[in-house]
Design an enzyme around this catalytic site. Structure first.
Site, PDB file in Angstrom:
ATOM      1  CG  HIS A 108      -0.154   0.027   2.535  1.00  0.00           C
ATOM      2  ND1 HIS A 108       0.431  -1.104   3.074  1.00  0.00           N
ATOM      3  CD2 HIS A 108       0.144   1.043   3.407  1.00  0.00           C
ATOM      4  CE1 HIS A 108       1.026  -0.797   4.214  1.00  0.00           C
ATOM      5  NE2 HIS A 108       0.871   0.499   4.442  1.00  0.00           N
ATOM      6  CD  GLU A 190      -5.574  -0.301   9.526  1.00  0.00           C
ATOM      7  OE1 GLU A 190      -5.198  -0.051  10.681  1.00  0.00           O
ATOM      8  OE2 GLU A 190      -6.354   0.435   8.892  1.00  0.00           O
ATOM      9  CB  THR A 350      -5.863  -1.094  15.724  1.00  0.00           C
ATOM     10  OG1 THR A 350      -7.174  -0.812  15.223  1.00  0.00           O
ATOM     11  CG2 THR A 350      -5.013  -1.624  14.589  1.00  0.00           C
ATOM     12  CD  GLU A 389      -0.595  -2.988  15.001  1.00  0.00           C
ATOM     13  OE1 GLU A 389      -1.200  -1.963  14.566  1.00  0.00           O
ATOM     14  OE2 GLU A 389       0.114  -3.712  14.296  1.00  0.00           O
TER      15      GLU A 389
END
Length: 542
Positions: A108, A190, A350, A389
């Site tokens: 990405h 992601e 996350t 995270e």
């Protein structure tokens, strides 16, 4: 009075916990839990300082470093021409520091998302492979997004496969330092759609925008409906429509109305659209994981994983509940995690540092802690490897570290990764308060303990067991610590296992018969608080 009951009546316990060899904070972390730190996004220029900081992290309980390996750097010039020289030097420096390395194959763009401080677009030559309408994303507003390849583009398997194959070939000699490999699944690394993008006018806590408006997306949606309904007549019956041809099928014309009027939640059309929208992400995960396992398993024999984002806002919005999640592609977390299991992928999630204080507050309706609990529960049910995270930097925020610690150790996370190394050192390279809090809150070393019990009489074939959990975190979990205590010659029972320093623990005892059936367990949890530091032995009795 039965024989088993007689056994239980003599279960008069005198229990002692003896701490045998507590080591300093420089010790290795527990084998079933590992602490990682994310490397800086940009390229390293001062390698000596970088290695000194890695060594310092190692001394403070960090196990490994996660690093974005940018596609826009390694295959920048032309298709299938790779330059791995920078990352080979990188891997060598990490290895010399004593840390492990977790490369993220970052297909990405770096730039345009929260915290991005670099600009690495994906290779420019890619966009000559096909029509942009097949390869990129387009939002409700018509904004064209090129920060990652769209999941329905047919060339992904070949392009990613070439990248993964070349990485495996070039880093085979680094298999000792590589402990895990992560795959970028989309924007910001992601598995999601770029629904919340600043360049498209998004601002927190707005819903974001659906990303299904290129011709390639529309065609993929129509193909899925053809597969599901077989003919247009069946589709019209289910949707209450009167389409004559498949090309009349479109994504929602007005995204806000789609949610506010309940189409996304209550209509066959809305449910079919959302299932396809998430399903395209699931198919994408299956595609890239297949290529990754093909090349990585035989070379590195480590876990391969991917990340889903903690889209925690709008969860409780009374007008459009979960609309931010749905716009991102997260319609049914259970099915999405089923795909992780099917694809043999580890999961990272996350926002572990956040709380639910805005859960009922407009316009946020934000419930990250609830969301983390939901995802962790689903992951544990599927026996997925689960890593956590923080979503935003935890700067001068002890509460954030405490919250992350609570989530990690209360919901069976295998590890935690801190965002980001940059915040652990000041401009001169000296450790910051964040490194201290990271060590104190999340770098939990093993604390060997011996549990001794006397006054227990068992009959032949019976066994004495103990279960335990970190009690102050509020959840009893019999899988956390479970041991058979061995009987010694003096009649006492003993077992040694590892705990973490400065934590409250609960212990519970029970007896099993020869067939493994529990015939007694105590009704009270035995509580003990481990010391924060240690020199010598510790003894406690109840």
């Amino acid at each position: 009075m039965g024989k088993s009951v007689k056994v239980l009546l003599v279960f008069i316990m005198s229990i002692a916990i003896i701490f045998t060899s507590y080591t300093s904070a420089q010790a290795e972390v527990k084998s079933d839990y590992k602490l990682y730190v994310m490397a800086p996004l940009g390229e390293i220029t001062d390698w000596n300082q970088f290695e000194r900081q890695l060594v310092q992290m190692k001394k403070n309980g960090v196990y490994g470093l996660t690093t974005d390996v940018w596609w826009g750097i390694v295959e920048a010039k032309r298709d299938n021409q790779f330059d791995w020289s920078y990352y080979k030097k990188y891997a060598s420096v990490v290895e010399d520091s004593g840390l492990k390395w977790v490369p993220i194959l970052s297909t990405h763009q770096c730039g345009g998302n929260v915290g991005d401080d670099c600009n690495y677009p994906i290779p420019n030559w890619l966009w000559k492979k096909d029509d942009i309408e097949n390869m990129a994303f387009k939002s409700e507003s018509g904004f064209l997004n090129k920060e990652a390849l769209a999941p329905w583009w047919g060339g992904i398997e070949k392009q990613y496969g070439e990248l993964y194959r070349s990485f495996a070939k070039n880093f085979a000699d680094y298999d000792d330092v590589i402990s895990k490999i992560y795959l970028s699944g989309g924007p910001a690394g992601e598995l999601r759609y770029p629904s919340y993008q600043f360049a498209d006018g998004w601002d927190y806590p707005e819903r974001g925008q659906l990303q299904a408006y290129t011709e390639g997306a529309k065609e993929d949606f129509r193909d899925e409906m053809k597969h599901q309904y077989k003919n247009i007549k069946n589709l019209n019956k289910a949707w209450g429509t009167s389409f004559k041809t498949w090309d009349k099928i479109e994504p929602p014309a007005d995204g806000d109305a789609f949610f506010r009027k309940g189409e996304a939640y209550n209509t066959a059309y809305g449910k079919d659209f959302m299932k396809w929208y998430q399903g395209a992400l699931g198919d994408h995960l299956q595609t890239i994981s297949k290529q990754a396992h093909k090349y990585f398993d035989r070379t590195f024999d480590v876990e391969v994983g991917a990340k889903i984002s903690g889209v925690h806002w709008k969860m409780n919005d009374p007008e459009m509940p979960h609309a931010a999640e749905y716009s991102t592609g997260y319609y049914d977390y259970a099915k999405l995690l089923d795909q992780f299991k099917k694809s043999n992928m580890a999961l990272t999630f996350t926002c572990l540092e956040m709380g639910d204080q805005d859960a009922q507050t407009a316009p946020y309706y934000s419930a990250p802690k609830t969301l983390v609990t939901q995802i962790a529960t689903l992951a544990n049910e599927r026996n997925l490897s689960l890593n956590g995270e923080n979503a935003l930097p935890i700067i001068n925020n002890e509460w954030g570290f405490d919250n992350a610690s609570e989530m990690v150790f209360n919901y069976d996370f295998d590890g935690f990764t801190l965002l980001r190394m940059t915040y652990l050192f000041d401009e001169a390279g000296n450790p910051t308060n964040e490194l201290r809090m990271l060590k104190d809150k999340l770098a939990l070393e093993p604390l060997p303990v011996t549990l001794k019990i006397s006054g227990v009489q068992l009959e032949k074939g019976q066994t004495l067991h103990v279960t335990g959990n970190r009690g102050e975190l509020g959840r009893w979990n019999t899988s956390s610590y479970q041991y058979i205590l061995k009987q010694k010659s003096d009649g006492t029972f003993e077992g040694t296992f590892d705990l973490a320093a400065d934590r409250q623990y609960e212990f519970k005892f029970y007896i099993k018969d020869q067939g493994g059936e529990i015939i007694w367990q105590d009704g009270e949890n035995q509580n003990y608080h481990t010391p924060a530091t240690g020199n010598g032995s510790y003894l406690a009795t109840w």
